[in-house]
Design an enzyme around this catalytic site. Sequence first.
Site, PDB file in Angstrom:
ATOM      1  N   LYS A  96      25.796  11.144  41.776  1.00 57.90           N
ATOM      2  CA  LYS A  96      26.690  10.480  42.737  1.00 57.90           C
ATOM      3  C   LYS A  96      27.493   9.367  42.076  1.00 57.90           C
ATOM      4  O   LYS A  96      28.717   9.285  42.208  1.00 57.90           O
ATOM      5  CB  LYS A  96      25.859   9.905  43.879  1.00 57.90           C
ATOM      6  N   ASN A  97      26.811   8.491  41.325  1.00 58.52           N
ATOM      7  CA  ASN A  97      27.485   7.321  40.776  1.00 58.52           C
ATOM      8  C   ASN A  97      28.504   7.680  39.700  1.00 58.52           C
ATOM      9  O   ASN A  97      29.494   6.977  39.515  1.00 58.52           O
ATOM     10  CB  ASN A  97      26.457   6.324  40.235  1.00 58.52           C
ATOM     11  N   ASP A 115      18.387   1.155  41.293  1.00 58.51           N
ATOM     12  CA  ASP A 115      18.348   2.182  42.334  1.00 58.51           C
ATOM     13  C   ASP A 115      17.000   2.895  42.418  1.00 58.51           C
ATOM     14  O   ASP A 115      16.733   3.598  43.397  1.00 58.51           O
ATOM     15  CB  ASP A 115      19.447   3.220  42.099  1.00 58.51           C
ATOM     16  N   ASP A 162      25.880   0.311  51.184  1.00 57.70           N
ATOM     17  CA  ASP A 162      24.537  -0.096  51.591  1.00 57.70           C
ATOM     18  C   ASP A 162      24.475  -1.578  51.930  1.00 57.70           C
ATOM     19  O   ASP A 162      25.102  -2.408  51.270  1.00 57.70           O
ATOM     20  CB  ASP A 162      23.535   0.183  50.461  1.00 57.70           C
ATOM     21  N   ARG A 173      32.073   2.126  49.604  1.00 63.15           N
ATOM     22  CA  ARG A 173      32.187   1.113  48.559  1.00 63.15           C
ATOM     23  C   ARG A 173      32.858   1.668  47.306  1.00 63.15           C
ATOM     24  O   ARG A 173      33.612   0.971  46.628  1.00 63.15           O
ATOM     25  CB  ARG A 173      30.803   0.556  48.211  1.00 63.15           C
TER      26      ARG A 173
END
EC number: 2.5.1.7
Length: 437
Positions: free
Chosen positions: A22-23, A321, A121, A97
């Site tokens: 994802k990142n 994370d 988040d 974000r």
Amino acid sequence: MATFQIEGGHPLKGDIQPQGAKNEALQILCAVLLTPEKVTISNIPDIRDVNKLIQILSNLGVKIQKIKKGEFTFQSDDLQLDYLESEQFKTDGAGLRGSIMIVGPLLARFGKGYIPRPGGDKIGRRRLDTHFQGFINLGANFRYNREERFYGVEAPKGLTGTYMLLDEASVTGTANIVMAAVLAKGKTTIYNAACEPYLQQLCKMLNSMGAKITGVGSNMLHIEGVKTLGGCKHRVLPDMIEIGSWIGLAAMTKSEITIKDVSWDDLGIIPNTFRKLGITLERRGDDIYIPAHKDGYTIESYIDGSFMTIADAPWPGFTPDLLSIMLVTATQAKGEVMIHQKMFESRLFFTDKLIDMGAKIILCDPHRATVIGHNFKSQLKATTMTSPDIRAGISLLIAALSAKGTSTIHNIEQIDRGYENIDDRLRAIGAKIVRID
């Protein structure tokens, strides 16, 4: 709002394939704005946050074509920049974000970039100063509309390379500044740059497009600006956070699981940090094999006998994370461990839900929690809970899969933001989980 119902206490077994990271995907997708030529990206995860960004790119005028599952082409040759100042964009950008990373490419290529204050988040303060100070260092003018919570940067005469020392090794901040600097005039040096594998991937992709970036993998990047960038093909790495989640899940549920194609060389200290909790994991080619921990797992202590502390740090330190995963996994270990979440002051607040399930956790302050493991002598109890963010959500799901009875988790959209079809994939290895919309 969707809900998971989980019947816990059952061991799982089988192979699981990690999704694309994802990142990384959020950075890589923003980079397509740097060129009018076609860019092909594969292994893109089908998750809420990534899909939101793809929709923002589409609204901006990027031509997007799906080739097959996880593989798309993007072409930014006719962008509609008026979208950036529309009410629609204020809504779209505020919900994600990662949308902040479109600013660097747009500023570099078109001399302007705008973004509403982005969401994400609720894990504590997540300031954006590093991003905008980097743009200012490159010669951009910054403005912020406090009433509308809207940021803007403009550089009508273009950007100019410079030396800068970042006040924090922000991953998204570094990515944004790098994407701005690749088209700036002259040389840019970024010291205290983030050096996570996903940032390395971005730099490698940009170099394949014609950028000149050296120092990749270190905390000092040197960038020689170029006039234009071309197209490329790029494959996203497997998601290290999901890989860590499956390691914790296997240990907590005493399951025999093989995690396939993990790109071991990009995992850094993640495998060894799980070993500090006493978890056995083996490297088999590029897979991770975790045997069923039928006799439990024992937390290591330091050489002097003091009990273990696991803390987050910028790469190559342990990623923040995964601290939520470490915490929940430690609840059934033998021994004690201090979990020290240095970066975000609200990320450990979900521990009250684990305490309700019977976990022995002392929340010392917003950043530290001491976990006294049960050693499987006392099983967690099923309960009803709500997912507050992505990583806490997956931690609660792991706890529910190990608990006795049927648990309910509300607000699972938070989990869906970061984990692709997680209920289907867990059912494939024997989990008893039902999604209720």
